[in-house]
Motif scaffolding. Structure first.
Motif, PDB file in Angstrom:
ATOM      1  N   ARG A   1       1.013  -1.187   0.093  1.00 60.23           N
ATOM      2  CA  ARG A   1       0.087   0.142   0.183  1.00 60.23           C
ATOM      3  C   ARG A   1       0.778   1.176   0.201  1.00 60.23           C
ATOM      4  NH1 ARG A   1      -3.472   1.436   3.806  1.00 60.23           N
ATOM      5  NH2 ARG A   1      -4.866   2.356   2.571  1.00 60.23           N
ATOM      6  N   VAL A   2       0.681   2.046  -1.107  1.00 58.06           N
ATOM      7  CA  VAL A   2       1.723   3.204  -1.424  1.00 58.06           C
ATOM      8  C   VAL A   2       1.041   4.365  -1.243  1.00 58.06           C
ATOM      9  CG1 VAL A   2       3.826   4.113  -2.637  1.00 58.06           C
ATOM     10  CG2 VAL A   2       3.259   1.408  -2.306  1.00 58.06           C
ATOM     11  N   LEU A   3       1.059   5.332  -0.622  1.00 54.91           N
ATOM     12  CA  LEU A   3       0.793   6.598  -0.597  1.00 54.91           C
ATOM     13  C   LEU A   3       1.708   7.754  -1.094  1.00 54.91           C
ATOM     14  CD1 LEU A   3      -1.538   9.038  -0.023  1.00 54.91           C
ATOM     15  CD2 LEU A   3      -0.355   9.236   1.961  1.00 54.91           C
ATOM     16  N   ILE A   4       1.588   8.313  -2.466  1.00 55.75           N
ATOM     17  CA  ILE A   4       2.274   9.615  -2.958  1.00 55.75           C
ATOM     18  C   ILE A   4       1.593  10.704  -2.310  1.00 55.75           C
ATOM     19  CG2 ILE A   4       3.545  10.191  -4.751  1.00 55.75           C
ATOM     20  CD1 ILE A   4       4.137   7.358  -4.243  1.00 55.75           C
ATOM     21  N   ALA A   5       2.037  11.398  -1.342  1.00 55.65           N
ATOM     22  CA  ALA A   5       1.551  12.617  -1.025  1.00 55.65           C
ATOM     23  C   ALA A   5       2.039  13.887  -1.612  1.00 55.65           C
ATOM     24  CB  ALA A   5       2.044  12.605   0.618  1.00 55.65           C
ATOM     25  N   CYS A   6       1.104  14.892  -2.007  1.00 58.88           N
ATOM     26  CA  CYS A   6       1.422  16.014  -2.486  1.00 58.88           C
ATOM     27  C   CYS A   6       2.032  15.956  -4.139  1.00 58.88           C
ATOM     28  CB  CYS A   6       2.447  16.771  -1.712  1.00 58.88           C
ATOM     29  SG  CYS A   6       1.959  16.894  -0.002  1.00 58.88           S
ATOM     30  N   GLU A   7       1.226  14.942  -4.647  1.00 58.84           N
ATOM     31  CA  GLU A   7       1.572  14.936  -6.054  1.00 58.84           C
ATOM     32  C   GLU A   7       0.243  14.858  -6.793  1.00 58.84           C
ATOM     33  OE1 GLU A   7       3.913  11.503  -8.447  1.00 58.84           O
ATOM     34  OE2 GLU A   7       1.958  10.738  -7.883  1.00 58.84           O
ATOM     35  N   TYR A   8       0.125  15.769  -8.100  1.00 56.92           N
ATOM     36  CA  TYR A   8      -1.041  16.051  -8.817  1.00 56.92           C
ATOM     37  C   TYR A   8      -0.607  15.413 -10.332  1.00 56.92           C
ATOM     38  CZ  TYR A   8       1.961  20.038 -10.203  1.00 56.92           C
ATOM     39  OH  TYR A   8       2.817  20.519 -10.777  1.00 56.92           O
ATOM     40  N   SER A   9       0.646  15.167 -10.518  1.00 61.34           N
ATOM     41  CA  SER A   9       1.156  14.827 -11.795  1.00 61.34           C
ATOM     42  C   SER A   9       0.691  12.941 -11.997  1.00 61.34           C
ATOM     43  CB  SER A   9       2.362  14.869 -12.146  1.00 61.34           C
ATOM     44  OG  SER A   9       3.099  14.267 -11.312  1.00 61.34           O
ATOM     45  N   GLY A  10       0.838  12.360 -11.013  1.00 60.21           N
ATOM     46  CA  GLY A  10       0.470  11.147 -11.177  1.00 60.21           C
ATOM     47  C   GLY A  10       1.793  10.281 -11.601  1.00 60.21           C
ATOM     48  N   ARG A  11       2.823  10.760 -11.586  1.00 61.29           N
ATOM     49  CA  ARG A  11       4.269  10.240 -12.388  1.00 61.29           C
ATOM     50  C   ARG A  11       4.595   9.009 -11.251  1.00 61.29           C
ATOM     51  NH1 ARG A  11       7.609  14.817 -14.880  1.00 61.29           N
ATOM     52  NH2 ARG A  11       6.514  15.116 -17.005  1.00 61.29           N
ATOM     53  N   VAL A  12       4.879   9.290  -9.814  1.00 58.02           N
ATOM     54  CA  VAL A  12       5.290   8.526  -9.112  1.00 58.02           C
ATOM     55  C   VAL A  12       4.254   7.439  -8.820  1.00 58.02           C
ATOM     56  CG1 VAL A  12       6.393   7.996  -6.859  1.00 58.02           C
ATOM     57  CG2 VAL A  12       7.000  10.033  -8.003  1.00 58.02           C
ATOM     58  N   ARG A  13       2.925   7.721  -8.472  1.00 56.21           N
ATOM     59  CA  ARG A  13       1.912   6.823  -8.442  1.00 56.21           C
ATOM     60  C   ARG A  13       1.872   5.746  -9.555  1.00 56.21           C
ATOM     61  NH1 ARG A  13      -3.164   9.402  -9.963  1.00 56.21           N
ATOM     62  NH2 ARG A  13      -2.378   9.064 -11.856  1.00 56.21           N
ATOM     63  N   ASP A  14       1.970   6.281 -10.715  1.00 56.36           N
ATOM     64  CA  ASP A  14       1.737   5.336 -11.813  1.00 56.36           C
ATOM     65  C   ASP A  14       2.962   4.417 -11.886  1.00 56.36           C
ATOM     66  OD1 ASP A  14      -0.620   6.542 -12.488  1.00 56.36           O
ATOM     67  OD2 ASP A  14      -0.047   7.841 -14.065  1.00 56.36           O
ATOM     68  N   ALA A  15       4.155   4.870 -11.492  1.00 54.82           N
ATOM     69  CA  ALA A  15       5.370   4.125 -11.658  1.00 54.82           C
ATOM     70  C   ALA A  15       5.039   2.698 -10.607  1.00 54.82           C
ATOM     71  CB  ALA A  15       6.527   4.747 -11.305  1.00 54.82           C
ATOM     72  N   PHE A  16       4.518   3.020  -9.786  1.00 54.24           N
ATOM     73  CA  PHE A  16       4.146   2.137  -8.600  1.00 54.24           C
ATOM     74  C   PHE A  16       3.034   1.231  -9.103  1.00 54.24           C
ATOM     75  CE2 PHE A  16       6.934   4.524  -5.731  1.00 54.24           C
ATOM     76  CZ  PHE A  16       7.522   3.388  -5.003  1.00 54.24           C
ATOM     77  N   LEU A  17       2.032   1.722  -9.579  1.00 52.45           N
ATOM     78  CA  LEU A  17       0.745   0.887 -10.236  1.00 52.45           C
ATOM     79  C   LEU A  17       1.346  -0.161 -11.412  1.00 52.45           C
ATOM     80  CD1 LEU A  17      -1.880   3.680 -10.477  1.00 52.45           C
ATOM     81  CD2 LEU A  17      -1.994   1.859  -8.820  1.00 52.45           C
ATOM     82  N   ALA A  18       2.325   0.402 -11.954  1.00 51.94           N
ATOM     83  CA  ALA A  18       2.844  -0.361 -13.167  1.00 51.94           C
ATOM     84  C   ALA A  18       3.549  -1.823 -12.769  1.00 51.94           C
ATOM     85  CB  ALA A  18       3.673   0.414 -14.258  1.00 51.94           C
ATOM     86  N   LEU A  19       4.005  -1.623 -11.305  1.00 54.52           N
ATOM     87  CA  LEU A  19       4.492  -2.716 -10.766  1.00 54.52           C
ATOM     88  C   LEU A  19       3.629  -3.666  -9.912  1.00 54.52           C
ATOM     89  CD1 LEU A  19       7.953  -1.259  -9.638  1.00 54.52           C
ATOM     90  CD2 LEU A  19       7.563  -2.823 -11.667  1.00 54.52           C
ATOM     91  N   GLY A  20       2.327  -3.142 -10.118  1.00 59.60           N
ATOM     92  CA  GLY A  20       1.365  -4.080  -9.510  1.00 59.60           C
ATOM     93  C   GLY A  20       0.879  -3.588  -7.859  1.00 59.60           C
TER      94      GLY A  20
END
Length: 200
Positions: free
Chosen positions: A2-21
């Motif tokens: 379970r990963v929280l990317i705080a203070c991010e609106y671009s989604g770049r870091v979130r999407d990198a983790f989503l891509a790994l499942g």
């Protein structure tokens, strides 16, 4: 994880983790620029929830060394203290692994935070031809390892030379793609597992 990317609106870091499942979600006061799991609101409501990993990008306007001159000139001391307290709330999130990113801090913010960063990186070390020194304060995480042979001489200081305008802060605050990918691979991929096994 379970990963929280705080203070991010671009989604770049979130999407990198989503891509790994991973079960990753971004959070910001702004809506996300990329479709995906996103909480639009105050991240303080989420930091006490249990997470495996929290990566935070708190506002740096009153904490960074480049803006220290305005503290006394504009009497922004209360804003600075509030910014430092928010930074500490991110660092103390309810997770065994935490990374908080900011530029180089001035001495007043650093005194409140209590220590300097654990490591610093440059975008060109991860394949993006840009110069922007980025500091990380961490808990339970190894430093990011460069993934590119690019040299500083190959990079530009576009971030610092950006034209003034209403969206300048927004453009400057996006995480570079190479760093986002390195976070996901090294903190959420097989790299972290191998490093933890080697340390045992």
């Amino acid at each position: 994880m379970r990963v929280l990317i705080a203070c991010e609106y671009s989604g770049r870091v979130r999407d990198a983790f989503l891509a790994l499942g991973h079960d990753a979600m971004s959070c910001d006061l702004l809506p996300t620029e990329a479709p995906g799991p996103h909480y639009q609101g105050d991240v303080l409501r989420l930091l006490s929830d249990p997470w495996d990993l929290v990566i935070a990008h708190p506002p740096c306007t009153r904490l960074c060394n480049s803006g220290v001159r305005w503290l006394a000139e504009r009497d922004l001391w209360d804003d600075m203290r509030a910014g430092a307290e928010f930074f500490m709330a991110c660092l103390n999130a309810n997770a065994s692994m935490v990374a908080v990113e900011n530029p180089v801090m001035h001495k007043y913010a650093r005194a409140i935070v209590g220590r300097g960063p654990d490591f610093t990186v440059q975008p060109w070390q991860f394949g993006d031809p840009a110069k922007k020194r980025t500091c990380f304060w961490t808990r339970g995480l190894p430093p990011l390892r460069p993934t590119s042979d690019m040299q500083a001489s190959d990079a530009r200081a576009d971030c610092h030379l950006a034209s003034p305008g209403p969206d300048r802060w927004k453009e400057r605050s996006r995480t570079y793609p190479g760093i986002a990918q390195a976070m996901a691979m090294q903190w959420g991929g097989t790299d972290l597992v191998q490093m933890m096994e080697a340390a045992e």
